[in-house]
Motif scaffolding. Structure first.
Motif, PDB file in Angstrom:
ATOM      1  N   UNK A 124      18.571  -0.016 -12.589  1.00  0.00           N
ATOM      2  CA  UNK A 124      19.691   0.915 -12.709  1.00  0.00           C
ATOM      3  C   UNK A 124      20.594   0.528 -13.871  1.00  0.00           C
ATOM      4  N   UNK A 125      20.867  -0.764 -14.003  1.00  0.00           N
ATOM      5  CA  UNK A 125      21.783  -1.230 -15.057  1.00  0.00           C
ATOM      6  C   UNK A 125      21.218  -0.999 -16.465  1.00  0.00           C
ATOM      7  N   UNK A 126      19.900  -1.200 -16.618  1.00  0.00           N
ATOM      8  CA  UNK A 126      19.327  -1.046 -17.964  1.00  0.00           C
ATOM      9  C   UNK A 126      18.811   0.370 -18.221  1.00  0.00           C
ATOM     10  N   UNK A 127      18.522   1.127 -17.155  1.00  0.00           N
ATOM     11  CA  UNK A 127      17.981   2.468 -17.304  1.00  0.00           C
ATOM     12  C   UNK A 127      16.521   2.428 -17.724  1.00  0.00           C
ATOM     13  N   UNK A 128      15.925   3.599 -17.834  1.00  0.00           N
ATOM     14  CA  UNK A 128      14.515   3.670 -18.220  1.00  0.00           C
ATOM     15  C   UNK A 128      13.843   4.882 -17.617  1.00  0.00           C
ATOM     16  N   UNK A 129      12.527   4.880 -17.654  1.00  0.00           N
ATOM     17  CA  UNK A 129      11.741   5.998 -17.135  1.00  0.00           C
ATOM     18  C   UNK A 129      11.267   5.687 -15.719  1.00  0.00           C
ATOM     19  N   UNK A 130      11.439   6.643 -14.826  1.00  0.00           N
ATOM     20  CA  UNK A 130      10.978   6.505 -13.441  1.00  0.00           C
ATOM     21  C   UNK A 130       9.886   7.536 -13.180  1.00  0.00           C
ATOM     22  N   UNK A 131       8.746   7.069 -12.683  1.00  0.00           N
ATOM     23  CA  UNK A 131       7.672   7.971 -12.253  1.00  0.00           C
ATOM     24  C   UNK A 131       6.987   7.368 -11.037  1.00  0.00           C
ATOM     25  N   UNK A 132       6.934   8.136  -9.968  1.00  0.00           N
ATOM     26  CA  UNK A 132       6.424   7.679  -8.680  1.00  0.00           C
ATOM     27  C   UNK A 132       5.668   8.824  -8.015  1.00  0.00           C
ATOM     28  N   UNK A 133       4.578   8.515  -7.329  1.00  0.00           N
ATOM     29  CA  UNK A 133       3.947   9.481  -6.433  1.00  0.00           C
ATOM     30  C   UNK A 133       4.055   8.937  -5.019  1.00  0.00           C
ATOM     31  N   UNK A 149       2.079  -0.755  -4.998  1.00  0.00           N
ATOM     32  CA  UNK A 149       1.977   0.250  -3.934  1.00  0.00           C
ATOM     33  C   UNK A 149       2.711  -0.258  -2.708  1.00  0.00           C
ATOM     34  N   UNK A 150       3.471   0.609  -2.095  1.00  0.00           N
ATOM     35  CA  UNK A 150       4.134   0.302  -0.821  1.00  0.00           C
ATOM     36  C   UNK A 150       3.544   1.215   0.246  1.00  0.00           C
ATOM     37  N   UNK A 151       3.057   0.625   1.331  1.00  0.00           N
ATOM     38  CA  UNK A 151       2.432   1.401   2.414  1.00  0.00           C
ATOM     39  C   UNK A 151       3.250   1.145   3.676  1.00  0.00           C
ATOM     40  N   UNK A 152       4.065   2.117   4.054  1.00  0.00           N
ATOM     41  CA  UNK A 152       4.966   1.943   5.188  1.00  0.00           C
ATOM     42  C   UNK A 152       4.490   2.763   6.382  1.00  0.00           C
ATOM     43  N   UNK A 153       4.314   2.101   7.503  1.00  0.00           N
ATOM     44  CA  UNK A 153       3.958   2.766   8.757  1.00  0.00           C
ATOM     45  C   UNK A 153       5.235   3.053   9.523  1.00  0.00           C
ATOM     46  N   UNK A 182       4.128   6.499   4.983  1.00  0.00           N
ATOM     47  CA  UNK A 182       4.448   6.865   3.608  1.00  0.00           C
ATOM     48  C   UNK A 182       3.762   5.863   2.681  1.00  0.00           C
ATOM     49  N   UNK A 183       3.187   6.390   1.599  1.00  0.00           N
ATOM     50  CA  UNK A 183       2.529   5.553   0.597  1.00  0.00           C
ATOM     51  C   UNK A 183       3.190   5.850  -0.744  1.00  0.00           C
ATOM     52  N   UNK A 184       3.768   4.819  -1.358  1.00  0.00           N
ATOM     53  CA  UNK A 184       4.495   4.975  -2.604  1.00  0.00           C
ATOM     54  C   UNK A 184       3.745   4.255  -3.714  1.00  0.00           C
ATOM     55  N   UNK A 185       3.339   5.007  -4.745  1.00  0.00           N
ATOM     56  CA  UNK A 185       2.549   4.476  -5.858  1.00  0.00           C
ATOM     57  C   UNK A 185       3.417   4.547  -7.108  1.00  0.00           C
ATOM     58  N   UNK A 186       3.728   3.392  -7.678  1.00  0.00           N
ATOM     59  CA  UNK A 186       4.641   3.318  -8.816  1.00  0.00           C
ATOM     60  C   UNK A 186       3.873   3.384 -10.133  1.00  0.00           C
ATOM     61  N   UNK A 243       5.544  -0.790  10.489  1.00  0.00           N
ATOM     62  CA  UNK A 243       4.947  -1.872   9.700  1.00  0.00           C
ATOM     63  C   UNK A 243       5.160  -1.588   8.214  1.00  0.00           C
ATOM     64  N   UNK A 244       4.950  -2.605   7.395  1.00  0.00           N
ATOM     65  CA  UNK A 244       5.215  -2.500   5.961  1.00  0.00           C
ATOM     66  C   UNK A 244       4.184  -3.327   5.218  1.00  0.00           C
ATOM     67  N   UNK A 245       3.407  -2.668   4.364  1.00  0.00           N
ATOM     68  CA  UNK A 245       2.448  -3.375   3.518  1.00  0.00           C
ATOM     69  C   UNK A 245       2.953  -3.338   2.077  1.00  0.00           C
ATOM     70  N   UNK A 246       3.306  -4.516   1.567  1.00  0.00           N
ATOM     71  CA  UNK A 246       3.742  -4.664   0.190  1.00  0.00           C
ATOM     72  C   UNK A 246       2.516  -5.046  -0.631  1.00  0.00           C
ATOM     73  N   UNK A 247       2.048  -4.136  -1.496  1.00  0.00           N
ATOM     74  CA  UNK A 247       0.795  -4.335  -2.221  1.00  0.00           C
ATOM     75  C   UNK A 247       1.093  -4.426  -3.713  1.00  0.00           C
ATOM     76  N   UNK A 248       1.236  -5.631  -4.256  1.00  0.00           N
ATOM     77  CA  UNK A 248       1.473  -5.758  -5.698  1.00  0.00           C
ATOM     78  C   UNK A 248       0.245  -5.355  -6.495  1.00  0.00           C
ATOM     79  N   UNK A 249       0.480  -4.950  -7.717  1.00  0.00           N
ATOM     80  CA  UNK A 249      -0.598  -4.486  -8.585  1.00  0.00           C
ATOM     81  C   UNK A 249      -1.720  -5.505  -8.694  1.00  0.00           C
TER      82      UNK A 249
END
Length: 296
Positions: A120-129, A100-104, A74-78, A145-151
């Motif tokens: 969650x406490x402050x709320x806001x807009x969520x958009x993810x692919x 980006x989170x890249x989970x094997x 799974x690849x999660x792009x915030x 495996x887990x690849x944590x890929x900061x911007x």
């Protein structure tokens, strides 16, 4: 409907609208994949576009509760908001805008994805692919495996006119290599084009190529249009594609060498045979993919 074009640019097979659905207890999702063009988009299997949705301030994080996976990544792009991830292989982390989170999943695990507590406490807009990316048969039972890929780790190129940007998440583009490690050859780009920007995309001719319009309105090859939450499936007659932004646009480029192997799927499991699916279900039900009770 299929269309043809001069061989200067890649053929446009189809422009696909997404289906709307609810996932977990807190995600509003549009999905143009899987669908009839899945073979033309291998190794990519699924696109889930979450939001953009407004999250009201709360003390109770929602999202996708624990569920299993095996045989793919799974690849999660915030794009906005913050999610918290944890899995039964011991990985945990928060991902925010641009990350980006890249989970094997590989041999199998359980994971959950919830709104991060402070978000969650402050709320806001969520958009993810979120994408599902297939793994070759020889790698399907690899350790999770887990690849944590900061911007900040994702290198950005300017478009030739200097107006737009190309973030290289995986593979190599114009000499820049993305930080993600992959099991099969692919190129994944996050392209941001201001209104009026023209961009010629060059990729290996034998790669499958999909263009997912995260937001905006674009003209392809000077003739064809695609808008927010549409997926454009391209052909193999050329290495070139032409994109012009009719308005400020974000395009996720999904390109890769196809995995030419049998595909057997059942819910959260992606294998090569039905027998392997039966084994995956049995392993999950027996607890072999782990339990959060073991890590809490």
């Amino acid at each position: 409907m299929e269309t043809t074009h001069a061989t200067t640019f890649r053929r446009i097979f189809q422009v696909i609208d997404g289906n709307r659905k609810a996932v977990g207890d807190g995600f509003q999702v549009t999905s143009p994949m899987p669908g009839p063009r899945i073979r033309q988009l291998s190794p990519f299997l699924l696109i889930d576009h979450i939001g953009p949705m407004t999250i009201a301030p709360s003390e109770q994080p929602l999202g996708s509760p624990p569920h299993p996976h095996r045989g793919f990544e799974t690849v999660t792009i915030m794009y906005s908001g913050v999610l918290a991830h944890r899995d039964t292989a011991g990985h945990a982390g928060n991902i925010g805008p641009g990350d980006v989170q890249w989970m094997t999943a590989g041999a199998g695990l359980l994971h959950e994805e919830l709104y991060e507590k402070e978000f969650t406490r402050r709320g806001g807009t969520l958009e993810v692919v979120q994408l599902w990316v297939n793994m070759p048969k020889k790698d399907k039972m690899a350790p999770a495996n887990y690849q944590d890929i900061p911007s900040a780790d994702i290198k950005t190129l300017p478009t030739p006119d200097g107006r737009g940007t190309v973030r290289v998440i995986a593979g190599t583009y114009e000499g820049v290599t993305g930080p993600a490690s992959t099991f099969s050859p692919m190129t994944m780009l996050d392209v941001h084009l201001p209104k009026g920007t023209e961009f010629n995309l060059t990729l290996p001719q034998d790669y499958n190529v999909g263009l997912y319009i995260v937001k905006g309105d674009v003209r392809l090859h000077g003739d064809y249009s695609a808008t927010t939450k549409q997926l454009v499936v391209l052909g193999w007659n050329s290495s070139e594609a032409s994109i012009t932004a009719n308005e400020d646009s974000i395009i996720l480029v999904l390109a890769g060498e196809p995995i030419e192997e049998p595909l057997a799927t059942y819910g959260p499991f992606v294998m090569n045979t039905n027998k392997e699916l039966v084994q995956a279900i049995a392993d999950y039900e027996s607890g072999a993919m782990g339990s959060f009770a073991d890590t809490d």
